[in-house]
Design an enzyme around this catalytic site. Structure first.
Site, short mmCIF file in Angstrom:
data_model
loop_
_atom_site.label_atom_id
_atom_site.label_comp_id
_atom_site.label_asym_id
_atom_site.label_seq_id
_atom_site.Cartn_x
_atom_site.Cartn_y
_atom_site.Cartn_z
N ASP A 175 28.99 -10.82 40.58
CA ASP A 175 29.50 -9.57 40.30
C ASP A 175 28.73 -8.39 41.38
O ASP A 175 27.46 -8.47 41.17
CB ASP A 175 29.64 -9.36 38.78
CG ASP A 175 30.35 -8.10 38.39
OD1 ASP A 175 31.40 -7.80 39.16
OD2 ASP A 175 30.28 -7.52 37.31
N HIS A 193 32.47 -7.10 49.75
CA HIS A 193 32.73 -8.45 49.86
C HIS A 193 32.15 -8.92 51.09
O HIS A 193 31.76 -10.29 50.89
CB HIS A 193 34.33 -8.53 49.92
CG HIS A 193 34.84 -7.85 48.54
ND1 HIS A 193 34.35 -8.18 47.22
CD2 HIS A 193 35.99 -7.15 48.41
CE1 HIS A 193 35.23 -7.51 46.24
NE2 HIS A 193 36.18 -7.02 46.92
N LEU A 235 23.22 -31.04 47.96
CA LEU A 235 23.64 -30.12 47.03
C LEU A 235 25.08 -30.10 46.95
O LEU A 235 25.58 -30.31 47.86
CB LEU A 235 23.08 -28.59 47.40
CG LEU A 235 23.62 -27.45 46.66
CD1 LEU A 235 23.02 -27.41 45.36
CD2 LEU A 235 23.64 -25.96 47.53
#
Length: 236
Positions: A18, A35, A129
């Site tokens: 956020d 962004h 991962l």
């Protein structure tokens, strides 16, 4: 990058990314610039998670509620998702990252949906991962979808357990998050992994997502290492 392994290391870290818009506004830039910087932060945190020994990293990239944003911003986010996927996929694959997508991916249209499926297939056998990208995802919708699957399968109510219900969620096969991080100072989980975070440790930071890097990630893991996890039991 050297491996720095604080103890105990969370097996699974989930992050609500956020603050992109506020980062851009503070610099008198358009929201899309925030962004773009947020996408760069994703790469940093994937690398940091690998270095720290985290096995699962779930990122809340696009919520089901994000479709309510202005069409131009939704288009920018979709474009950046395509760009990230195309520019980072080969490197993720080389680093041993397995990509998994949860959420209503079909809402992004057949072209992007196909690219997401191809990326999952390409990286399916990687084990260093597991990167879970939550796209058009909502925790309540996930639970409702699982309930519908149980009904469609003819599961008897008395046969339904927490374990077999969890297997019907989008995160089947993925351990629940040990640590949930939210950046930007907001103190809520915003319909993210509602079932899965029942016993997660929560950590909220004022750092905006584009400014979140390896040092901030390491500090979050250090904080996690100080927590005493009891899962509802009394202290020893």
């Amino acid at each position: 990058m050297p491996d720095l392994l604080p103890r105990p290391v969370p097996q699974h870290v989930a992050i609500i990314m956020d603050g992109n818009g506020r980062w851009a506004t503070a610099r008198a830039l358009p929201r899309v610039a925030g962004h773009r910087e947020g996408a760069k932060a994703v790469r940093r945190i994937v690398e940091a998670a690998i270095a720290q020994g985290v096995r699962y990293l779930t990122l809340f990239a696009f919520s089901s509620e994000n479709w309510q944003r202005p069409p131009g911003e939704v288009a920018d986010l979709t474009f950046l998702l395509k760009h990230y996927l195309r520019s980072e996929l080969n490197e993720m694959h080389e680093q041993g990252v397995c990509l998994k997508i949860i959420g209503e991916r079909e809402r992004f249209g057949p072209n992007l949906t196909g690219e997401l499926a191809a990326a999952e297939a390409k990286t399916a056998n990687n084990t260093r991962l597991t990167l879970v990208m939550a796209l058009s995802y909502g925790g309540r919708a996930d639970i409702v979808a699982a309930a519908r699957k149980a009904i469609a399968a003819g599961m008897a109510p008395e046969a339904l357990t927490e374990q077999n219900f969890a297997a019907l969620l989008a995160t089947d096969g993925i351990p629940d998050p040990d640590l949930l991080i939210r950046t930007s100072g907001e103190l809520r989980i915003s319909n993210f992994l509602l079932w899965q975070t029942a016993y997660s440790e929560l950590l909220f930071t004022d750092v905006l997502w584009p400014d979140f890097g390896a040092a901030e990630f390491a500090a979050a893991l250090d904080e996690f290492a100080t927590r005493e996890r009891r899962f509802g039991a009394r202290p020893a």
